[in-house]
Write an enzyme that holds these catalytic residues in place. Structure first.
Site, PDB file in Angstrom:
ATOM      1  CG  HIS A 146      -7.008  58.343  62.463  1.00 19.27           C
ATOM      2  ND1 HIS A 146      -7.068  57.939  63.769  1.00 19.27           N
ATOM      3  CD2 HIS A 146      -8.268  58.194  61.968  1.00 19.27           C
ATOM      4  CE1 HIS A 146      -8.298  57.560  64.082  1.00 19.27           C
ATOM      5  NE2 HIS A 146      -9.053  57.701  62.988  1.00 19.27           N
ATOM      6  CB  CYS A 163     -11.640  57.774  60.349  1.00 17.94           C
ATOM      7  SG  CYS A 163     -12.110  59.423  59.796  1.00 17.94           S
TER       8      CYS A 163
END
Length: 826
Positions: A723, A742
């Site tokens: 992301h 992440c």
């Protein structure tokens, strides 16, 4: 004062009167009077505090590292292999197919004459009965005995014989109609021989048995031994041979005998024999020749098949034989040896050439990052004074031990020595299935055993680069390393005694291009402690070359790069990288994304395009990014951030303990499982933390959203994805372990465009409206969220990276335990 009291009493009486007139009034009146005349009670009631909230002290722990348990070797019995399997009988001989399938014996071929002579020519001799023309049965019986007793092990080769006149036999001239063909033979043919030259009847059992015997004896014929064919077989009808041979020569075609020359060559050299006459008297040659068609003989493999199998004879010794090995290895061995006819690694003389090649391949296991000691096999002890049974048992032990080690090598080469999922909860990789039965069959049938064994290593450019670099490092001497204070923090304009070491290290570790660009600075440096602007420029270019933060400050990261890694440490990192590479598929895919956590990089690769590589931020050591593979499915624009439970409990609940409305003010949405929006102050966060109540928390899209403007999803149980991020400054750091697990991308729009097969402008156009939308990714794009402290660079060199999660240490421990298990039980 008295007036005030009386006034209050009057008011009270009035109110009491009113309360008594309504339902429940007396109760309310009594409560009012209690409050009026008991000030203490009234004060406590007004200041009664709200129920105290439970302080949440629960934490959700991260995955942990385990005490590694290696694959366990077990003791297996092979007693079920004592039974000899039922096998189909091997064929006696194989005849070629097609036009080349010539008659097995002379005289069985079709008669072929020139076009103008369509019928066989009858000579005077053919009509004259002689004593040599006995009944077919008697000739066949004598012929069979002669073939078996006299011919021995010889096959019937292609035979060229000379036909001459027998003593005392009157010959008859050839008719004129055969004038053209008669040029190849004498004008006079003995009548007796003409009679004996009649076609041989292959339906005769004696003749058929002779053909079979000749086929089975093909191995001796190949040795070059020549045997004169019996007259009744070797002498063919002259007309039958003259016709096709003469026509073929005249037309420039290949005679039938020439077409079968390879078969005749296999059977042995052509035999030029002097035939025996009908009365047993040797005949004189006249120059005439007749070529007998060759007999198709059995190949050596077929001849071997009819003899007893050597492994079957050793089967009784397996009744009490046991071997310690891995279950999958034992299963493959039992399947192989249940049907085996021959030993694979030994013969009557002991260890064969295949075994020697296999042992040599196992001894070179370290070339591929494996440990040769894991595959060591003790050679058989074939003492001269040992009895036959002891010798056979020793050969049997060696046979099974070597097969076990070869299959163990195949397993290790294909799937690795350790199961990564037993190392820690951060590893999530399915262990490969290896077809050991097929591998053993391929090795058995290979003429190059060493290559067949080595073929089970990963077949890709990355592994080959590691093999090549490993060999170079082992061949090289340990370079002299420059030592620099690891705690150094040198800024432009400062002075330090370490400046001389910094310059020396740049000379050793920097590229030739860097040295050329700063040749004047390096030549002018006099070894002083001042960190001059010229030296700062040199350091900045070095940092740029090594993809470090380009600021001219010599800190811990720059020092580690300057000092470098010892050859021994590089070798160790490459060996661990080879092990990890075996956990992954051999081919990454035509399009794929490879994330190397240790290098803090993500690379999109596609055939025909230059790779797209960018910096990434990965999980903190307390929130490590897992090692797993998946497939990219979706790109989401202007995403919501669904806060994981671990972050809610470990990071948000402590803030909610102090300020229950924290999430409401910070722009988060709180809702029940059914989707009903609630205030964060109304939630029992203790129940949420103990997972007795479920609640959803998500952050709205916007500039402050933790996921930025785009995220790339590959759904997995670890809740990890790629992301965007508003914290762009973190990409300037050399070590970028800051996330909750992440992968934050330095250039998320470029990555989104790559996986979608679109342009960056297209991605920006989807983000611009600020609306939360998703788009599916077409095609099969695997993503590898991996961890390698050694990995080839784009320029061909090998990159070495800091072990940020200490995973090298845990892998080393797992490999050591595996070797200990094998050494103790092998």
């Amino acid at each position: 004062m008295a007036k005030t009291v009386l006034r209050n009493i009057g008011t009270a009486g009035l109110l009491v009167g009113i309360f008594t007139m309504v339902p429940g009034g007396p109760v309310h009146a009594q409560s009012f009077l209690d409050r009026l005349f008991n000030p203490k009670y009234y004060k406590e009631d007004r200041q009664k505090p709200e129920p105290e909230r439970k302080k949440v002290k629960v934490r959700i722990s991260s995955p942990r590292y385990y005490t590694y348990k290696p694959d366990s070797q077990q003791l297996f019995s092979f007693s079920e292999l004592t039974k000899v399997p039922e096998r189909a009988p091997a064929p006696l001989a194989t005849l070629p197919e097609g036009p080349a399938a010539a008659p097995a014996l002379p005289g069985d071929e079709a008669l072929s004459l020139p076009p103008e002579t369509s019928a066989p020519v009858e000579t005077e001799a053919s009509a004259v009965p002689t004593e040599d023309m006995a009944a077919p049965e008697a000739n066949a019986e004598d012929l069979t005995e002669a073939a078996i007793d006299d011919a021995g092990d010889a096959a019937l080769p292609e035979t060229t014989e000379t036909i001459g006149a027998a003593d005392g036999v009157e010959t008859a001239p050839l008719p004129d109609v055969e004038a053209d063909a008669a040029d190849t033979i004498s004008e006079d043919v003995p009548a007796a021989e003409a009679a004996d030259a009649a076609p041989v009847d292959m339906s005769d059992p004696g003749v058929a048995l002779l053909a079979a015997a000749a086929a089975l004896r093909g191995d001796d014929a190949a040795s070059g031994e020549t045997v004169a064919a019996p007259a009744a077989v070797a002498e063919a009808d002259p007309a039958a041979e003259i016709g096709p041979a003469a026509d073929a020569d005249a037309a420039g075609e290949t005679p039938l005998a020439a077409e079968l020359e390879p078969a005749a060559t296999q059977a042995g050299p052509v035999a030029d024999a002097t035939p025996t006459g009908s009365d047993g008297v040797d005949t004189e040659p006249t120059g005439s020749t007749v070529t007998a068609a060759p007999v198709e003989t059995a190949s050596p493999a077929i001849a071997e098949a009819v003899r007893p199998a050597d492994f079957d004879a050793a089967r009784p010794l397996l009744a009490d034989f046991k071997l310690r090995t891995l279950p999958e290895v034992a299963k493959a061995m039992k399947a192989h040896y249940a049907e085996a006819e021959h030993f694979l690694w030994v013969d009557a003389d002991g260890v064969n050439e295949k075994a020697e090649a296999a042992l040599a391949a196992l001894a070179k296991a370290d070339r591929f990052g494996l440990l040769p000691d894991d595959y060591a096999v003790e050679l058989p002890n074939l003492a001269e004074n040992a009895d036959e049974e002891a010798r056979e048992r020793e050969l049997l032990r060696f046979e099974f031990a070597l097969t076990s080690k070869v299959l163990l090598y195949v397993l290790d080469a294909e799937r690795g020595r350790v199961d990564p999922n037993r190392i820690s909860g951060y590893h999530d990789l399915p262990r490969k299935k290896v077809d050991l039965e097929a591998a053993l069959a391929d090795i058995e049938g290979s003429d190059d055993v060493s290559t067949a064994i080595a073929s089970h290593h990963p077949d890709n450019d990355t592994f080959r680069a590691m093999v090549e670099k490993l060999a170079a490092l082992r061949a090289a001497d340990e370079a002299t390393r420059v030592e620099i204070d690891p705690t150094l923090l040198l800024k432009p304009g400062q002075s330090s005694e370490e400046v001389a070491n910094i310059v020396a290290a740049i000379k050793a570790e920097g590229s030739e291009e860097l040295a050329e660009n700063h040749a004047a600075t390096l030549a002018a440096y006099d070894g002083g402690p001042d960190y001059t602007p010229e030296l700062v420029a040199l350091v900045k270019d070095y940092q740029k070359e090594r993809k470090l933060t380009v600021d001219g400050i010599v800190g811990p990261s720059t020092v580690r790069s300057l000092v470098g890694v010892s050859n021994a440490a590089k070798i160790e990192k490459i060996e661990l990288a080879m092990e990890r590479l075996r956990w992954l598929p051999e081919a990454f895919g035509r399009r794929h994304v490879f994330i190397n956590q240790a290098a803090f990089t993500a690379t999109y690769s596609e055939e025909g395009r230059d790779p797209l590589t960018m910096r990434v931020v990965v999980g903190k050591k307390s929130n490590q990014t897992s090692f797993f593979t998946d497939k990219i499915e979706t790109v989401e624009y202007n995403p919501y951030w669904g806060v994981p439970l671990s972050i809610i409990v470990n990071e948000m609940v402590p803030k909610l303990n102090k300020d229950p409305s924290y999430l409401d003010r910070a722009g988060y949405e709180v809702s029940t499982v059914g989707g009903r929006a609630v205030s964060s102050a109304s939630v029992d966060w203790y129940a949420v933390a103990t997972q007795s109540q479920s609640i959803n928390v998500r952050q709205r899209p916007g500039s402050s959203n933790a996921l930025g403007a785009v995220k790339i999803l590959f759904p997995n149980k670890h809740h990890i994805y790629m992301h965007d991020t508003p914290a762009k400054s973190l990409f300037k750091h050399d070590r970028r372990a800051f996330s909750h697990g992440c992968i934050r991308l330095q250039h998320p729009r470029l990555m989104a465009a790559a996986v979608l097969g679109k342009s960056q402008d297209y991605v920006s156009s989807r983000i611009a409206p600020g609306v939360n939308e998703s788009e599916s990714v077409r095609g099969d794009i695997p993503v590898y969220v991996a961890y390698f402290t050694a990995w080839p660079k784009a320029g061909g060199d090998m990159g070495y990276y800091f072990d940020v999660y200490d995973r090298d240490l845990y892998l080393q421990k797992a490999l050591a335990r595996t070797h200990e298990e094998r050494d103790a039980n092998g």
